[in-house]
Design a protein around this motif. Structure first.
Motif, PDB file in Angstrom:
ATOM      1  N   TYR A 125      29.056  17.260  -1.443  1.00  0.00           N
ATOM      2  CA  TYR A 125      28.865  16.753  -2.807  1.00  0.00           C
ATOM      3  C   TYR A 125      28.634  15.245  -2.794  1.00  0.00           C
ATOM      4  CZ  TYR A 125      33.735  15.292  -2.367  1.00  0.00           C
ATOM      5  OH  TYR A 125      34.892  14.698  -1.925  1.00  0.00           O
ATOM      6  N   ALA A 126      27.960  14.791  -3.849  1.00  0.00           N
ATOM      7  CA  ALA A 126      27.638  13.362  -3.970  1.00  0.00           C
ATOM      8  C   ALA A 126      28.805  12.614  -4.563  1.00  0.00           C
ATOM      9  CB  ALA A 126      26.410  13.189  -4.862  1.00  0.00           C
ATOM     10  N   SER A 127      29.316  11.661  -3.802  1.00  0.00           N
ATOM     11  CA  SER A 127      30.180  10.638  -4.379  1.00  0.00           C
ATOM     12  C   SER A 127      29.306   9.390  -4.513  1.00  0.00           C
ATOM     13  CB  SER A 127      31.405  10.407  -3.489  1.00  0.00           C
ATOM     14  OG  SER A 127      32.248   9.433  -4.074  1.00  0.00           O
ATOM     15  N   SER A 128      29.885   8.226  -4.440  1.00  0.00           N
ATOM     16  CA  SER A 128      29.080   7.027  -4.670  1.00  0.00           C
ATOM     17  C   SER A 128      29.750   5.796  -4.082  1.00  0.00           C
ATOM     18  CB  SER A 128      28.910   6.838  -6.181  1.00  0.00           C
ATOM     19  OG  SER A 128      28.492   5.527  -6.471  1.00  0.00           O
ATOM     20  N   SER A 129      28.931   4.826  -3.691  1.00  0.00           N
ATOM     21  CA  SER A 129      29.475   3.544  -3.230  1.00  0.00           C
ATOM     22  C   SER A 129      30.247   2.847  -4.341  1.00  0.00           C
ATOM     23  CB  SER A 129      28.346   2.627  -2.758  1.00  0.00           C
ATOM     24  OG  SER A 129      27.477   2.346  -3.833  1.00  0.00           O
ATOM     25  N   SER A 130      30.014   3.260  -5.594  1.00  0.00           N
ATOM     26  CA  SER A 130      30.704   2.601  -6.715  1.00  0.00           C
ATOM     27  C   SER A 130      32.216   2.818  -6.660  1.00  0.00           C
ATOM     28  CB  SER A 130      30.150   3.074  -8.057  1.00  0.00           C
ATOM     29  OG  SER A 130      30.435   4.432  -8.236  1.00  0.00           O
ATOM     30  N   VAL A 131      32.691   3.798  -5.869  1.00  0.00           N
ATOM     31  CA  VAL A 131      34.154   3.986  -5.776  1.00  0.00           C
ATOM     32  C   VAL A 131      34.830   2.762  -5.142  1.00  0.00           C
ATOM     33  CG1 VAL A 131      33.997   6.512  -5.633  1.00  0.00           C
ATOM     34  CG2 VAL A 131      34.176   5.167  -3.516  1.00  0.00           C
ATOM     35  N   TYR A 132      34.055   1.931  -4.433  1.00  0.00           N
ATOM     36  CA  TYR A 132      34.655   0.746  -3.816  1.00  0.00           C
ATOM     37  C   TYR A 132      34.983  -0.337  -4.848  1.00  0.00           C
ATOM     38  CZ  TYR A 132      33.712   2.825   0.704  1.00  0.00           C
ATOM     39  OH  TYR A 132      33.707   3.680   1.774  1.00  0.00           O
ATOM     40  N   GLY A 133      34.499  -0.148  -6.079  1.00  0.00           N
ATOM     41  CA  GLY A 133      34.872  -1.031  -7.195  1.00  0.00           C
ATOM     42  C   GLY A 133      34.697  -2.492  -6.841  1.00  0.00           C
ATOM     43  N   GLY A 172      41.842  26.004   1.639  1.00  0.00           N
ATOM     44  CA  GLY A 172      41.173  25.964   2.943  1.00  0.00           C
ATOM     45  C   GLY A 172      39.677  25.749   2.845  1.00  0.00           C
ATOM     46  N   MET A 173      39.204  25.263   1.686  1.00  0.00           N
ATOM     47  CA  MET A 173      37.754  25.059   1.524  1.00  0.00           C
ATOM     48  C   MET A 173      37.292  23.843   2.301  1.00  0.00           C
ATOM     49  SD  MET A 173      37.029  25.636  -2.481  1.00  0.00           S
ATOM     50  CE  MET A 173      35.775  24.377  -2.502  1.00  0.00           C
ATOM     51  N   GLN A 174      36.091  23.937   2.879  1.00  0.00           N
ATOM     52  CA  GLN A 174      35.552  22.754   3.549  1.00  0.00           C
ATOM     53  C   GLN A 174      34.758  21.928   2.534  1.00  0.00           C
ATOM     54  OE1 GLN A 174      32.788  23.170   6.857  1.00  0.00           O
ATOM     55  NE2 GLN A 174      33.958  21.596   7.929  1.00  0.00           N
ATOM     56  N   THR A 175      35.188  20.695   2.309  1.00  0.00           N
ATOM     57  CA  THR A 175      34.508  19.832   1.328  1.00  0.00           C
ATOM     58  C   THR A 175      34.125  18.512   1.991  1.00  0.00           C
ATOM     59  OG1 THR A 175      36.542  18.777   0.516  1.00  0.00           O
ATOM     60  CG2 THR A 175      35.888  20.825  -0.568  1.00  0.00           C
ATOM     61  N   ILE A 176      32.851  18.158   1.855  1.00  0.00           N
ATOM     62  CA  ILE A 176      32.321  16.947   2.500  1.00  0.00           C
ATOM     63  C   ILE A 176      31.752  16.045   1.398  1.00  0.00           C
ATOM     64  CG2 ILE A 176      30.787  16.066   4.328  1.00  0.00           C
ATOM     65  CD1 ILE A 176      32.640  18.342   5.327  1.00  0.00           C
ATOM     66  N   GLY A 177      32.395  14.920   1.161  1.00  0.00           N
ATOM     67  CA  GLY A 177      31.936  13.993   0.122  1.00  0.00           C
ATOM     68  C   GLY A 177      31.112  12.868   0.721  1.00  0.00           C
ATOM     69  N   LEU A 178      30.005  12.551   0.073  1.00  0.00           N
ATOM     70  CA  LEU A 178      29.090  11.526   0.604  1.00  0.00           C
ATOM     71  C   LEU A 178      28.967  10.380  -0.394  1.00  0.00           C
ATOM     72  CD1 LEU A 178      26.309  13.962   1.883  1.00  0.00           C
ATOM     73  CD2 LEU A 178      28.189  12.964   3.199  1.00  0.00           C
ATOM     74  N   ARG A 179      29.323   9.193   0.059  1.00  0.00           N
ATOM     75  CA  ARG A 179      29.207   8.003  -0.791  1.00  0.00           C
ATOM     76  C   ARG A 179      27.834   7.375  -0.555  1.00  0.00           C
ATOM     77  NH1 ARG A 179      35.284   5.625   0.595  1.00  0.00           N
ATOM     78  NH2 ARG A 179      36.418   7.163  -0.642  1.00  0.00           N
ATOM     79  N   PHE A 180      26.895   7.670  -1.459  1.00  0.00           N
ATOM     80  CA  PHE A 180      25.541   7.126  -1.333  1.00  0.00           C
ATOM     81  C   PHE A 180      25.514   5.662  -1.768  1.00  0.00           C
ATOM     82  CE2 PHE A 180      24.034  11.602  -2.711  1.00  0.00           C
ATOM     83  CZ  PHE A 180      24.118  12.082  -1.427  1.00  0.00           C
ATOM     84  N   PHE A 181      24.695   4.876  -1.065  1.00  0.00           N
ATOM     85  CA  PHE A 181      24.495   3.465  -1.402  1.00  0.00           C
ATOM     86  C   PHE A 181      23.061   3.265  -1.905  1.00  0.00           C
ATOM     87  CE2 PHE A 181      28.135   0.950   0.307  1.00  0.00           C
ATOM     88  CZ  PHE A 181      28.915   2.017   0.745  1.00  0.00           C
ATOM     89  N   THR A 182      22.899   2.875  -3.157  1.00  0.00           N
ATOM     90  CA  THR A 182      21.612   2.536  -3.800  1.00  0.00           C
ATOM     91  C   THR A 182      20.395   3.192  -3.127  1.00  0.00           C
ATOM     92  OG1 THR A 182      22.614   0.387  -4.259  1.00  0.00           O
ATOM     93  CG2 THR A 182      20.317   0.642  -4.865  1.00  0.00           C
ATOM     94  N   VAL A 183      20.155   4.420  -3.514  1.00  0.00           N
ATOM     95  CA  VAL A 183      19.076   5.206  -2.902  1.00  0.00           C
ATOM     96  C   VAL A 183      17.767   4.914  -3.640  1.00  0.00           C
ATOM     97  CG1 VAL A 183      18.397   7.513  -2.159  1.00  0.00           C
ATOM     98  CG2 VAL A 183      20.843   6.978  -2.483  1.00  0.00           C
TER      99      VAL A 183
END
Ligand SMILES: NC(=O)c1ccc[n+]([C@@H]2O[C@H](COP(=O)([O-])OP(=O)(O)OC[C@H]3O[C@@H](n4cnc5c(N)ncnc54)[C@H](O)[C@@H]3O)[C@@H](O)[C@H]2O)c1
Length: 320
Positions: A125-133, A172-183
């Motif tokens: 799933y898409a996370s975001s670089s914005s989490v770095y605040g 037990g779900m496999q979840t992979i979060g991706l922090r995208f940077f200004t695509v």
């Protein structure tokens, strides 16, 4: 493999679906075609996908939990890639409830659909670089604390990471979060700076430059993001819960980006310097060592190559 991708009428989802189809996977794409930006662009992207073998598009809103769950249960994808969301930092200041619906309720429906499927798909799933605040330590690393979002958009993306963690732990779900940077890149988003600047420069209008130009961004070309997404979908040996930065690992000064864009367009940029906008951060810069090691992520496109590729597409798409 069968991959369910949400947000396929959107910028990144469209590119990911094209890549997966080219590699021979079957893709079901979901989108609600909302009018946050021109629907025609979404329809044009989707038309290209519909012409490709192995693709099926579904007009579906993530808040339609039962339809979503039935789709995942019956089609049994090996992986689900959730890219559908309400994007944009500034819009979240004026339209908070859209973010609650798409990014929180919608994401919960994705988690529930995956949880009850048999077998459970890998969820990327898409996370975001914005989490770095407002973090000031650069480059941003996945091991940094991210407890101080400065926009509701960022808060919903951080919430997605927390929700995913609880589902990985409980079910037990496999979840992979991706922090995208200004695509950025061809078929990009009209609400993002590169598109807005291009449009203004070609019309001879001034561009608004916030924080008086004291901004830098880790601009990441969309093909590199798709390479990272494929790593997240298929890499063996990943933990059940993972978070990765996907950035270009270069922080470009905004004025340098504007200069390069102007030279590529053959236009001298007219700039209106303004103060910082609420919700915005002065700098982003991704540490990508973890994605390199575990996903084989290796971004290869500097803005000197990516901006001309974007401009070429922009001119062709608009016939200018
Ligand atoms: N582009 C970037 O620089 C960037 C940076 C960080 C994170 N992201 C995230 O990556 C993802 C993809 O971004 P993008 O740039 O392709 O954005 P986009 O807006 O082009 O694509 C998102 C798509 O999701 C669809 N959508 C929105 N709400 C929906 C809902 N409730 N149900 C079904 N479909 C819905 C939209 O119609 C759109 O086509 C988003 O989650 C975004 O927050 C993007």
């Amino acid at each position: 493999m069968r991959i369910l991708v949400t947000g396929t009428a959107g910028f990144i989802g469209f590119h990911l679906a094209r890549r997966l189809l080219a590699e021979g996977h079957e893709v079901v794409g979901i989108d609600n075609f909302n009018d946050y930006y021109p629907v025609k662009l979404k329809e044009d992207r989707h038309r290209l996908l519909e012409a490709l073998p192995g693709y099926r598009g579904e007009r579906l809103d993530l808040t339609e939990g039962e339809r979503l769950a039935a789709l995942v249960r019956d089609w049994r994808p090996a992986a689900v890639c959730n890219l559908a969301a309400q994007a944009g930092v500034r819009y979240s200041l004026t339209n908070p409830h859209v973010y609650q619906k798409a990014n929180l309720e919608g994401f919960l429906n994705i988690l529930e659909a995956c949880r009850h499927a048999d077998p459970q798909p890998r969820l990327v799933y898409a996370s975001s670089s914005s989490v770095y605040g407002g973090n000031t330590k650069l480059p941003f690393s996945e091991s940094d604390r991210v407890d101080t979002p400065i926009s509701l958009y960022a808060a919903t993306k951080k919430a997605n990471e927390l929700m995913a963690h609880s589902y990985s732990h409980l079910f037990g779900m496999q979840t992979i979060g991706l922090r995208f940077f200004t695509v950025y890149g061809p078929w990009g988003r009209p609400d993002m700076a590169m598109w807005i600047f291009t449009d203004a420069m070609l019309k001879g209008k001034p561009i608004k430059v916030f924080n008086h130009g004291q901004m830098s961004r880790d601009f990441t070309y969309v093909d590199d993001i798709v390479q990272g997404l494929c790593g997240a979908l298929f890499a063996p040996g990943l933990d059940n819960y993972e978070i990765f930065n996907l950035g270009n690992h270069r922080s470009e000064n905004l004025l340098d980006m504007i200069g390069l864009l102007g030279r590529t367009l053959g236009v001298e940029p007219k700039m209106e310097f303004l103060p910082m906008q609420d919700g915005d951060v002065p700098a982003t810069y991704a540490d990508v060592a973890k994605a390199q090691a575990k996903l084989g992520f290796s971004p290869t496109t500097p803005i000197a190559a990516g901006i001309p590729a974007f401009v070429e597409w922009y001119r062709e798409y608009h016939g200018i």
